[in-house]
Motif scaffolding. Structure first.
Motif, short mmCIF file in Angstrom:
data_model
loop_
_atom_site.label_atom_id
_atom_site.label_comp_id
_atom_site.label_asym_id
_atom_site.label_seq_id
_atom_site.Cartn_x
_atom_site.Cartn_y
_atom_site.Cartn_z
N ILE A 190 -14.02 55.58 -5.94
CA ILE A 190 -14.99 54.58 -6.40
C ILE A 190 -14.52 53.90 -7.68
O ILE A 190 -14.59 52.68 -7.83
CB ILE A 190 -16.37 55.22 -6.61
CG1 ILE A 190 -16.96 55.66 -5.26
CG2 ILE A 190 -17.33 54.26 -7.31
CD1 ILE A 190 -18.26 56.42 -5.38
N THR A 191 -14.02 54.71 -8.62
CA THR A 191 -13.70 54.17 -9.95
C THR A 191 -12.33 53.50 -10.01
O THR A 191 -12.11 52.60 -10.82
CB THR A 191 -13.76 55.28 -11.00
OG1 THR A 191 -12.86 56.35 -10.63
CG2 THR A 191 -15.16 55.84 -11.12
N GLU A 192 -11.40 53.94 -9.16
CA GLU A 192 -10.02 53.46 -9.30
C GLU A 192 -9.64 52.39 -8.28
O GLU A 192 -8.66 51.66 -8.49
CB GLU A 192 -9.05 54.64 -9.18
CG GLU A 192 -9.20 55.65 -10.31
CD GLU A 192 -8.24 56.81 -10.17
OE1 GLU A 192 -7.42 56.79 -9.22
OE2 GLU A 192 -8.28 57.74 -11.01
N LYS A 193 -10.36 52.29 -7.17
CA LYS A 193 -10.00 51.33 -6.14
C LYS A 193 -10.87 50.08 -6.25
O LYS A 193 -12.09 50.17 -6.37
CB LYS A 193 -10.13 51.95 -4.75
CG LYS A 193 -9.13 53.08 -4.52
CD LYS A 193 -9.10 53.53 -3.08
CE LYS A 193 -8.03 54.60 -2.87
NZ LYS A 193 -7.93 55.04 -1.46
N THR A 194 -10.23 48.94 -6.20
CA THR A 194 -10.92 47.66 -6.31
C THR A 194 -10.69 46.85 -5.04
O THR A 194 -9.57 46.75 -4.56
CB THR A 194 -10.42 46.87 -7.53
OG1 THR A 194 -10.61 47.64 -8.71
CG2 THR A 194 -11.16 45.55 -7.65
N LYS A 195 -11.76 46.31 -4.51
CA LYS A 195 -11.66 45.46 -3.32
C LYS A 195 -11.67 44.00 -3.75
O LYS A 195 -12.49 43.58 -4.56
CB LYS A 195 -12.84 45.73 -2.38
CG LYS A 195 -12.81 44.89 -1.11
CD LYS A 195 -13.99 45.22 -0.21
CE LYS A 195 -13.95 44.42 1.09
NZ LYS A 195 -15.11 44.74 1.97
N TYR A 196 -10.75 43.22 -3.22
CA TYR A 196 -10.71 41.79 -3.49
C TYR A 196 -11.11 41.03 -2.23
O TYR A 196 -10.74 41.41 -1.11
CB TYR A 196 -9.30 41.37 -3.93
CG TYR A 196 -8.85 42.05 -5.21
CD1 TYR A 196 -9.23 41.53 -6.44
CD2 TYR A 196 -8.08 43.20 -5.17
CE1 TYR A 196 -8.84 42.15 -7.62
CE2 TYR A 196 -7.69 43.83 -6.34
CZ TYR A 196 -8.07 43.30 -7.56
OH TYR A 196 -7.69 43.92 -8.72
N TYR A 197 -11.87 39.97 -2.41
CA TYR A 197 -12.33 39.19 -1.28
C TYR A 197 -12.54 37.74 -1.72
O TYR A 197 -12.66 37.44 -2.92
CB TYR A 197 -13.64 39.75 -0.72
CG TYR A 197 -14.79 39.80 -1.70
CD1 TYR A 197 -15.73 38.77 -1.77
CD2 TYR A 197 -14.93 40.87 -2.58
CE1 TYR A 197 -16.77 38.79 -2.66
CE2 TYR A 197 -15.97 40.91 -3.50
CZ TYR A 197 -16.89 39.88 -3.53
OH TYR A 197 -17.92 39.91 -4.43
N ASP A 198 -12.54 36.85 -0.76
CA ASP A 198 -12.68 35.42 -1.05
C ASP A 198 -14.07 34.93 -0.68
O ASP A 198 -14.63 35.33 0.36
CB ASP A 198 -11.65 34.59 -0.25
CG ASP A 198 -10.23 34.85 -0.72
OD1 ASP A 198 -10.06 35.24 -1.89
OD2 ASP A 198 -9.29 34.65 0.09
N VAL A 233 -13.37 33.91 -18.00
CA VAL A 233 -13.95 35.25 -17.98
C VAL A 233 -13.67 35.91 -16.63
O VAL A 233 -13.32 37.09 -16.55
CB VAL A 233 -15.47 35.20 -18.24
CG1 VAL A 233 -16.09 36.59 -18.11
CG2 VAL A 233 -15.74 34.63 -19.62
N LEU A 234 -13.79 35.14 -15.56
CA LEU A 234 -13.50 35.65 -14.22
C LEU A 234 -12.07 36.17 -14.14
O LEU A 234 -11.80 37.19 -13.49
CB LEU A 234 -13.73 34.55 -13.18
CG LEU A 234 -13.66 34.97 -11.71
CD1 LEU A 234 -14.78 35.96 -11.39
CD2 LEU A 234 -13.74 33.75 -10.80
N GLY A 235 -11.17 35.51 -14.83
CA GLY A 235 -9.78 35.95 -14.82
C GLY A 235 -9.59 37.32 -15.44
O GLY A 235 -8.66 38.05 -15.09
N GLN A 236 -10.47 37.68 -16.39
CA GLN A 236 -10.40 39.01 -16.99
C GLN A 236 -10.97 40.08 -16.07
O GLN A 236 -10.56 41.24 -16.12
CB GLN A 236 -11.17 39.01 -18.32
CG GLN A 236 -10.60 38.09 -19.38
CD GLN A 236 -9.22 38.54 -19.83
OE1 GLN A 236 -8.98 39.71 -20.05
NE2 GLN A 236 -8.32 37.57 -19.98
N LEU A 237 -11.93 39.70 -15.22
CA LEU A 237 -12.59 40.67 -14.35
C LEU A 237 -11.89 40.82 -13.01
O LEU A 237 -12.01 41.87 -12.37
CB LEU A 237 -14.05 40.23 -14.12
CG LEU A 237 -14.93 40.14 -15.36
CD1 LEU A 237 -16.32 39.62 -14.98
CD2 LEU A 237 -15.05 41.48 -16.05
N VAL A 238 -11.19 39.80 -12.57
CA VAL A 238 -10.51 39.82 -11.27
C VAL A 238 -9.01 39.73 -11.50
O VAL A 238 -8.46 38.64 -11.67
CB VAL A 238 -10.99 38.67 -10.36
CG1 VAL A 238 -10.32 38.76 -9.00
CG2 VAL A 238 -12.50 38.70 -10.22
#
Length: 379
Positions: free
Chosen positions: A91-99, A117-122
């Protein structure tokens, strides 16, 4: 490292020692609370209670079992601890990316979270740079997800964000199935009906039955309030979206935020109309005067000094360190910025400089509009 140390300590405590661990546990009061054995009966009452708690803890870990069963319990516990760690790490280490696609959806994200700001979060390492006016890459980052769910009036965007973020770790389904199975096997080996019976055995509530009774009472007592709250959310949804339908899970954060703001605004209007100064009895509003920016900063200085011996001092910010400077804003000084940005240096009385913290406390155009914390450089 911490997990390996924990497992090593458990293995040492419950290793085979010719039965000496079990013999020592037998000198503690039995788990039923009978303190009739010779040693425990000589102890003061508070010592007996402590000894009883220790015995129950030992028996939850299998010290009362034979060596073979104890080894089996130890192995099962190691599996359970490993699965618990794996579930949390996924949960804490895996990030899902989607469009998200479509000009309206992209505009809605831009309205709530500025691109810088979005660039810092994604931080998607596979992003092909395709972000534009009709497609934008988001992630399952908690801050980004919660912000969009709470502040976007677009049901399509909220649904997309909710579904993507709640399906971000599909591999945890298999981990969870295995965790449930091994927790039950471990608890059964230790003499408990279920994992719930084992984990509740040293808690005030005691048994799963009492937990269920408590939850049932709470459900009955809160049923009317819950019904009124859901009706308020549904009314708000009808006003914003112009249609009926149910309140969906992705609707709750946005309409809860909206209803709370409307209620607060109504209380303020009533206060003004009636000449009241206590903000309608709202506790947070009454306390706000005591927690002004300066009072809060001074309190923080006192706290870190008295608890940790750390001195917190405000420092000037060189022009090259400022990010609140906007060359297009005539009211914004190019040296001192647009106001609100402050720099504090922390140092220990003995250890010397510790680090720096910037406070960007006031709104301005293009700034992230919600509470946030960003690490510029790790200490």
């Amino acid at each position: 490292a911490d997990e390996n140390l924990y497992l090593s300590l458990r293995q040492f405590v419950f290793a085979d020692d010719g039965g000496r661990n079990k013999d020592a546990a037998d000198e503690l009061p039995p788990a039923n609370g009978d303190a009739s054995n010779v040693i425990s009966s000589r102890l003061p009452p508070e010592y007996q209670r402590m000894a009883l708690a220790m015995r129950r803890e030992f028996e939850r870990d299998g010290i009362h079992l034979t060596y073979t069963k104890r080894e089996e319990a130890r192995e099962l516990n190691n599996v359970v601890v490993g699965l618990e760690g794996l579930f949390s790490n996924n949960i804490t280490e895996k990030t899902k990316y989607y469009d998200v696609e479509g000009e309206e959806m992209v505009k809605e994200v831009d309205r709530i979270v500025p691109r810088h700001v979005l660039g810092q979060l994604v931080r998607n390492p596979t992003n092909d740079g395709g972000d534009g006016d009709d497609k934008l890459t988001l992630s399952s980052d908690n801050l980004l997800t919660n912000t969009l769910l709470a502040h976007s009036p677009s049901p399509a965007l909220r649904r997309e964000v909710y579904m993507e973020s709640h399906t971000s770790v599909p591999e945890n389904l298999q981990v969870l199935d295995s965790l449930i199975k091994h927790r039950h096997l471990h608890s059964s080996l230790l003499g408990y009906k279920s994992y719930a019976h084992r984990v509740l055995s040293d808690r005030m509530v005691g048994t799963p039955k009492k937990v269920q009774e408590f939850l049932s009472r709470m459900e009955e007592r809160s049923k009317d309030v819950y019904g009124r709250d859901m009706e308020d959310l549904l009314d708000a949804k009808r006003r914003v979206e112009g249609s009926g339908g149910d309140v969906e899970p992705w609707d709750v954060p946005f309409y809860t935020t909206l209803v709370k703001a409307q209620r607060q605004q109504q209380r303020w209007k009533e206060d003004i109309a009636n000449g009241r100064v206590n903000h309608g009895g709202d506790e947070s509003a009454q306390l706000a005067g005591y927690f002004s920016v300066e009072n809060s900063i001074e309190g923080m200085k006192t706290l870190v000094r008295e608890l940790f011996g750390i001195v917190m001092e405000e420092a000037e910010i060189p022009a090259e360190e400022r990010w609140d400077v906007d060359g297009t804003d005539s009211e914004c000084d190019q040296t001192t910025g647009c106001g609100g940005l402050r720099k504090f240096e922390f140092r220990h009385e003995e250890e010397g400089p510790l680090g720096t913290m910037y406070f960007d406390l006031h709104p301005r155009d293009g700034k992230f509009v919600h509470a946030a914390h960003f690490t510029i450089r790790c200490g």
